[in-house]
Enzyme design. Structure first.
Site, PDB file in Angstrom:
ATOM      1  N   PRO A 195       0.831  -1.210   0.000  1.00 49.79           N
ATOM      2  CA  PRO A 195       0.000   0.000   0.000  1.00 49.79           C
ATOM      3  C   PRO A 195       0.863   1.256   0.000  1.00 49.79           C
ATOM      4  O   PRO A 195       2.053   1.214   0.306  1.00 49.79           O
ATOM      5  CB  PRO A 195      -0.817  -0.136   1.304  1.00 49.79           C
ATOM      6  CG  PRO A 195      -0.710  -1.564   1.700  1.00 49.79           C
ATOM      7  CD  PRO A 195       0.609  -2.041   1.191  1.00 49.79           C
ATOM      8  N   GLY A 224       2.741   4.475   1.163  1.00 50.49           N
ATOM      9  CA  GLY A 224       3.288   4.930   2.435  1.00 50.49           C
ATOM     10  C   GLY A 224       3.930   3.871   3.288  1.00 50.49           C
ATOM     11  O   GLY A 224       4.306   4.147   4.431  1.00 50.49           O
ATOM     12  N   GLY A 233       6.810   2.298   2.624  1.00 57.19           N
ATOM     13  CA  GLY A 233       8.268   2.356   2.603  1.00 57.19           C
ATOM     14  C   GLY A 233       8.929   1.631   1.455  1.00 57.19           C
ATOM     15  O   GLY A 233      10.085   1.214   1.586  1.00 57.19           O
ATOM     16  N   HIS A 242     -27.724  12.230  18.525  1.00 53.82           N
ATOM     17  CA  HIS A 242     -27.221  11.325  17.484  1.00 53.82           C
ATOM     18  C   HIS A 242     -25.940  10.630  17.950  1.00 53.82           C
ATOM     19  O   HIS A 242     -25.826   9.398  17.869  1.00 53.82           O
ATOM     20  CB  HIS A 242     -26.959  12.136  16.203  1.00 53.82           C
ATOM     21  CG  HIS A 242     -26.484  11.306  15.048  1.00 53.82           C
ATOM     22  ND1 HIS A 242     -27.297  10.941  13.999  1.00 53.82           N
ATOM     23  CD2 HIS A 242     -25.266  10.767  14.770  1.00 53.82           C
ATOM     24  CE1 HIS A 242     -26.611  10.219  13.136  1.00 53.82           C
ATOM     25  NE2 HIS A 242     -25.366  10.108  13.579  1.00 53.82           N
ATOM     26  N   GLU A 243     -24.980  11.416  18.421  1.00 55.47           N
ATOM     27  CA  GLU A 243     -23.710  10.829  18.861  1.00 55.47           C
ATOM     28  C   GLU A 243     -23.884  10.032  20.144  1.00 55.47           C
ATOM     29  O   GLU A 243     -23.194   9.030  20.355  1.00 55.47           O
ATOM     30  CB  GLU A 243     -22.664  11.928  19.064  1.00 55.47           C
ATOM     31  CG  GLU A 243     -22.409  12.803  17.846  1.00 55.47           C
ATOM     32  CD  GLU A 243     -22.014  11.987  16.636  1.00 55.47           C
ATOM     33  OE1 GLU A 243     -21.444  10.889  16.802  1.00 55.47           O
ATOM     34  OE2 GLU A 243     -22.286  12.435  15.512  1.00 55.47           O
ATOM     35  N   HIS A 277     -24.945   6.543  19.145  1.00 57.39           N
ATOM     36  CA  HIS A 277     -23.795   5.742  18.715  1.00 57.39           C
ATOM     37  C   HIS A 277     -22.972   5.281  19.913  1.00 57.39           C
ATOM     38  O   HIS A 277     -22.610   4.099  20.021  1.00 57.39           O
ATOM     39  CB  HIS A 277     -22.901   6.577  17.795  1.00 57.39           C
ATOM     40  CG  HIS A 277     -23.396   6.680  16.388  1.00 57.39           C
ATOM     41  ND1 HIS A 277     -23.662   5.585  15.606  1.00 57.39           N
ATOM     42  CD2 HIS A 277     -23.665   7.772  15.614  1.00 57.39           C
ATOM     43  CE1 HIS A 277     -24.071   5.987  14.412  1.00 57.39           C
ATOM     44  NE2 HIS A 277     -24.080   7.316  14.395  1.00 57.39           N
ATOM     45  N   ASP A 325     -23.959   6.617   7.772  1.00 56.46           N
ATOM     46  CA  ASP A 325     -24.145   5.408   8.589  1.00 56.46           C
ATOM     47  C   ASP A 325     -24.903   4.343   7.806  1.00 56.46           C
ATOM     48  O   ASP A 325     -24.556   3.156   7.830  1.00 56.46           O
ATOM     49  CB  ASP A 325     -24.909   5.756   9.867  1.00 56.46           C
ATOM     50  CG  ASP A 325     -24.175   6.767  10.708  1.00 56.46           C
ATOM     51  OD1 ASP A 325     -22.931   6.761  10.676  1.00 56.46           O
ATOM     52  OD2 ASP A 325     -24.837   7.564  11.396  1.00 56.46           O
TER      53      ASP A 325
END
Length: 665
Positions: A220, A222, A224, A440-441, A444, A517
């Protein structure tokens, strides 16, 4: 490949450039001084032109208009060729200069000498002759520097399209070694073996081993790959050439193939050596893909690369290293043994690898004694090496802005949240918007705290906007996640449903803030049914991967299931989501009082930690002190009045509002 081995081809040579400019200025000044000198010496702005015979005729007259003059013999023809200058004075006219040149006979020369009007000069020597040609010489040299050299350089550039742009890296310039690379021990062992073979090939040849022709670094972004190649350049005692895949691409047909041939030719001359091609997918994509059969120029370049890689003897010591994060698009002929014998996978670092990477990058940063890099590595699962380097750099920048002398754990935590979820922003919200976002939070957070999840634990919940979301509930992994069980995936869907239910239980209505969501839950459910066999339809894969690279494959993709099966898939997805929606609703209604207290805490403190949510569920109140949040104040209320009235409507239409909480960190 360039002739300059120290990679200075593209850098201006300051000393040489200044010398050239100084030479040009000296020539210009010399030309001007010479012209002025000879103009002043001659002082003939409007001379009277005479022939040699006319000068002799006028000189012999009794009242000669020639008053005085100079007789100057020219050495090119002995004393028979003369130049005569002097003053011409006619009665009633202003004196004016005259000039004449030509061949004098002995009689004419004697006649002029007898008039006593002319002063004879010694014949010009070689230095005087050279000074006479100096203006012309300077002018020619100036034209050469200004025009001829430019034309030659332009012609050389036009003929150098087929030259390789690979740059030779020397060890004295590349200070990176294997000690500077951490988190990929297996990959280091693979490339270290190649370096060891170049240093001592007889060690492997004694038992019949041969050097691998190519090594492909896959992983992937990044992780190295390029850094590992730079470490190979620092460790190897052989020439190391570096080039990007895009350097083969040019607007002219055939240039890419010519550059490939030139690169390998230079590699053979410097064997044993290593040639590193970064982002090889730019030139190594699969042939014949896409509409119209692909790009002929790119395919010619790839064909030349294939032939060169498998066209020379393996004992010549030319090793090809390449890096890509898209191995799925590479041509199969490029991936076979004999070209790229090894595919070295560099994956995201694990717990120990992240700690080693952090220690490498922490050498340049002043860390507080309270910072434990082992704890930081546990809190950053899924981070690549580049992400970890950026994490420490952002932490240092935050500490500097806060006027600290060292980086402490709070700076690192804030930098991690900024990288993963976006920067905090003080967005103006009225009390109703804050209340909806808080519930809402809170929904969750409550669901995640009540779920028995072994991999994802509640980290913290906030109603401070980050990125495009008005609030976040962060469920962070407690360890490196290599896979998910069905129960863990079901918990993620249940967690995603908690926000919408939190709004509905409190207000009796819900907003479009749960759009992300719902998309996330639907995506997980579709994978469970179609790809992972986690439904009543059985362990069968329905449909092909939608993420096709080439357009032609996507157009010709066939649906491998019937319409009846498609209906059953839709029913299975709907059933999974509906069950988890009911499950989340039951949990929230059972702990409705805790939901209200978590929402009140969010309205009061804006950010609460996981320990506070668990204390509310267990004791009905927060017992651990809440850390004060220091933020810039929101804009004044008057600023809201000056905004267009449609601004609030656009916020409601944003599918990420009031929260886009990732179930995965």
């Amino acid at each position: 490949m360039p002739e300059n081995p120290n990679n200075q081809r593209n850098k201006p040579l300051r000393g040489g450039g200044q010398f050239k400019m100084l030479t040009i200025w000296i020539m210009v000044i010399g030309l001007i001084v010479s012209l002025l000198y000879y103009t002043n010496q001659s002082n003939y702005s409007d001379p009277k032109k005479l022939t040699i015979n006319e000068v002799v005729k006028y000189a012999q007259q009794e009242n000669s208009p020639i008053q005085k003059g100079t007789l100057r013999p020219q050495p090119s023809n002995g004393y028979m060729w003369h130049e005569i200058t002097g003053t011409w004075e006619e009665e009633g006219q202003e004196p004016r200069p005259f000039r004449a040149s030509g061949q004098l006979t002995e009689n004419n020369l004697a006649a002029l000498q007898s008039t006593n009007l002319f002063q004879e000069e010694a014949p010009n020597n070689l230095l005087s002759s050279l000074l006479g040609f100096l203006p012309l010489l300077l002018f020619v040299v100036l034209l050469y520097f200004l025009f001829v050299r430019q034309i030659r350089q332009a012609g050389r550039g036009a003929m150098s399209f087929g030259k390789s742009r690979a740059r030779m890296l020397t060890r004295d310039r590349e200070k990176i070694t294997f000690k500077d690379v951490a988190g990929c021990d297996e990959a280091k062992e693979e490339v270290a073996e190649v370096v060891e073979f170049l240093k001592d090939p007889k060690k492997f040849q004694r038992i019949g081993g041969r050097i691998p022709k190519g090594a492909l670094l896959v992983g992937p972004p990044g992780t190295g790959k390029t850094l590992l190649a730079r470490a190979v350049a620092g460790e190897a005692d052989v020439p190391f050439f570096s080039i990007s895949g895009s350097d083969f691409v040019e607007m002219f047909v055939g240039v890419g193939a010519a550059r490939v041939r030139d690169m390998f030719e230079q590699g053979r001359k410097n064997a044993p050596c290593i040639i590193f091609i970064d982002e090889i997918d730019a030139v190594g994509r699969q042939r014949g893909a896409g509409l119209g059969g692909g790009n002929d120029e790119r395919e010619q370049t790839l064909n030349s690369l294939l032939v060169e890689m498998d066209g020379f003897d393996g004992h010549e010591g030319v090793i090809i290293m390449a890096a890509t994060n898209r191995p799925d698009v590479l041509d199969n002929a490029l991936m076979r043994p004999g070209r790229f014998d090894r595919q070295i996978v560099i994956d995201l670092p694990d717990l120990n690898g992240r700690e080693e990477i952090l220690r490498v990058h922490a050498k340049k940063i002043k860390l507080s004694s309270s910072v434990n890099l082992a704890e930081v590595s546990r809190g950053t699962p899924g981070f690549s090496g580049a992400d970890l380097a950026n994490l420490l750099n952002e932490s240092a920048l935050l500490a500097a802005r806060r006027n600290k002398s060292e980086v402490d754990r709070l700076d690192i935590d804030d930098a991690r949240d900024k990288i993963a979820y976006g920067r905090e922003r003080r967005k103006l919200m009225d009390d109703e918007d804050k209340r909806i976002t808080a519930y809402h939070e809170a929904g969750h957070a409550l669901v995640q705290a009540l779920l028995d999840d072994r991999k994802l634990k509640l980290h913290k919940v906030t109603i401070i906007p980050r990125g495009r979301a008005l609030g976040l509930t962060i469920a962070a992994p407690v360890k490196d996640i290599l896979g998910y069980s069905r129960r863990e995936l079901i918990n993620q869907i249940c967690f995603a449903m908690g926000g919408r239910i939190g709004e509905e239980v409190e207000t009796g209505d819900y907003s479009n803030g749960a759009a992300m969501d719902i998309k996330q839950a639907t995506k997980i459910a579709r994978h469970m049914v179609c790809d992972w066999g986690m439904s009543d339809l059985g362990p069968i894969a329905y449909g092909e991967n939608q993420d096709q690279v080439f357009l032609a494959r996507e157009i010709t993709r066939n649906q491998n299931y019937s319409e009846e099966t498609a209906k059953r898939i839709d029913v299975a997805i709907h059933e999974i989501i509906s069950q988890q929606y009911d499950r989340a609703k039951e949990l929230i209604e059972e702990h409705k009082e805790a939901l209200e207290k978590v929402a009140d805490a969010l309205l009061k403190y804006e950010t609460v930690e996981a320990v506070h949510v668990h204390e509310i569920i267990k004791y009905g109140e927060i017992r651990t002190p809440v850390m004060a949040q220091h933020h810039t104040p929101p804009p004044k209320q008057e600023e809201q009045k000056s905004k267009p009235p449609k601004a609030k409507e656009s916020e409601k239409e944003d599918p990420d509002l009031p929260g886009a909480e990732p179930a995965l960190a």
